[in-house]
Design a protein around this motif. Sequence first.
Motif, PDB file in Angstrom:
ATOM      1  N   LEU A 199     -37.705 -53.235 -46.909  1.00 19.37           N
ATOM      2  CA  LEU A 199     -37.175 -53.661 -45.616  1.00 19.37           C
ATOM      3  C   LEU A 199     -38.160 -53.292 -44.511  1.00 19.37           C
ATOM      4  CD1 LEU A 199     -34.943 -54.720 -43.719  1.00 19.37           C
ATOM      5  CD2 LEU A 199     -33.916 -52.421 -43.833  1.00 19.37           C
ATOM      6  N   THR A 200     -38.740 -54.310 -43.884  1.00 16.58           N
ATOM      7  CA  THR A 200     -39.613 -54.087 -42.738  1.00 16.58           C
ATOM      8  C   THR A 200     -38.789 -54.243 -41.465  1.00 16.58           C
ATOM      9  OG1 THR A 200     -41.553 -54.909 -43.905  1.00 16.58           O
ATOM     10  CG2 THR A 200     -41.659 -54.904 -41.502  1.00 16.58           C
ATOM     11  N   VAL A 201     -38.872 -53.236 -40.610  1.00 18.18           N
ATOM     12  CA  VAL A 201     -38.165 -53.238 -39.331  1.00 18.18           C
ATOM     13  C   VAL A 201     -39.219 -53.393 -38.236  1.00 18.18           C
ATOM     14  CG1 VAL A 201     -36.663 -51.939 -37.791  1.00 18.18           C
ATOM     15  CG2 VAL A 201     -36.358 -51.748 -40.284  1.00 18.18           C
ATOM     16  N   SER A 202     -39.232 -54.572 -37.599  1.00 15.83           N
ATOM     17  CA  SER A 202     -40.243 -54.843 -36.568  1.00 15.83           C
ATOM     18  C   SER A 202     -39.797 -56.005 -35.705  1.00 15.83           C
ATOM     19  CB  SER A 202     -41.589 -55.180 -37.227  1.00 15.83           C
ATOM     20  OG  SER A 202     -42.499 -55.661 -36.266  1.00 15.83           O
ATOM     21  N   ASP A 203     -39.699 -55.760 -34.406  1.00 13.88           N
ATOM     22  CA  ASP A 203     -39.380 -56.836 -33.471  1.00 13.88           C
ATOM     23  C   ASP A 203     -40.452 -57.923 -33.521  1.00 13.88           C
ATOM     24  OD1 ASP A 203     -37.006 -55.745 -32.438  1.00 13.88           O
ATOM     25  OD2 ASP A 203     -38.067 -54.621 -30.884  1.00 13.88           O
ATOM     26  N   ARG A 204     -41.718 -57.525 -33.384  1.00 10.50           N
ATOM     27  CA  ARG A 204     -42.802 -58.510 -33.276  1.00 10.50           C
ATOM     28  C   ARG A 204     -43.030 -59.272 -34.577  1.00 10.50           C
ATOM     29  NH1 ARG A 204     -47.293 -54.855 -30.710  1.00 10.50           N
ATOM     30  NH2 ARG A 204     -46.153 -53.352 -31.942  1.00 10.50           N
ATOM     31  N   ALA A 205     -42.988 -58.610 -35.713  1.00 12.71           N
ATOM     32  CA  ALA A 205     -43.175 -59.326 -36.988  1.00 12.71           C
ATOM     33  C   ALA A 205     -42.007 -60.270 -37.246  1.00 12.71           C
ATOM     34  CB  ALA A 205     -43.339 -58.343 -38.139  1.00 12.71           C
ATOM     35  N   SER A 206     -40.791 -59.853 -36.872  1.00 11.40           N
ATOM     36  CA  SER A 206     -39.630 -60.726 -37.101  1.00 11.40           C
ATOM     37  C   SER A 206     -39.672 -61.957 -36.202  1.00 11.40           C
ATOM     38  CB  SER A 206     -38.320 -59.956 -36.902  1.00 11.40           C
ATOM     39  OG  SER A 206     -38.152 -59.588 -35.554  1.00 11.40           O
TER      40      SER A 206
END
Length: 182
Positions: A15-22
């Motif tokens: 699980l990647t948590v990232s505003d910019r990547a999402s």
Amino acid sequence: MNCKEMKMTAKIGILTVSDRASRGQYDDLSGPAITDTLNDYLSSPWQACYRLVEDEQHLIEAALCELADQEQCALIITTGGTGPAKRDITPEATEAVCDKMMPGFGELMRTESLKYVPTAILSRQTAGIRDRSLIINLPGKPKAIRQCLDAVFPAVPYCIDLLEGPYLECDESVVQVFRPKS
């Protein structure tokens, strides 16, 4: 083939948590770094169940619950959202969905990271257990991911054994796993 079709294969949530990547502002490099590390470590078959979400607590909690409850991942590794910034809330989301917290993981990861950067004390990575899933929070930088996993992974297969999960076999030339002798 999706995770549900993999009967004999260990399922591992990433699980990647990232505003910019999402939002597509840049590519997720952290999720692939976890996959690469696990490919180096594991000699037994495994299947990645990948998710990418914004830094929103309800989205992180929902993804963790889905990976643990529906996908039945024995191990869930998160990346991102472990710093002191206002939007860094991955540890809070993890704690909200876990039955037990495993503070030794965070303690060891910070100790290891301090060998490389003095700002490791700002990291809030942790770990916990939801039913039969071990959840580990990692920092967001690919180099730090490997450093932290190198430190804690020797205990991960035995923890999963204790949770009655799949037997994870590792390449002993890469990572020395500890299991008590019977």
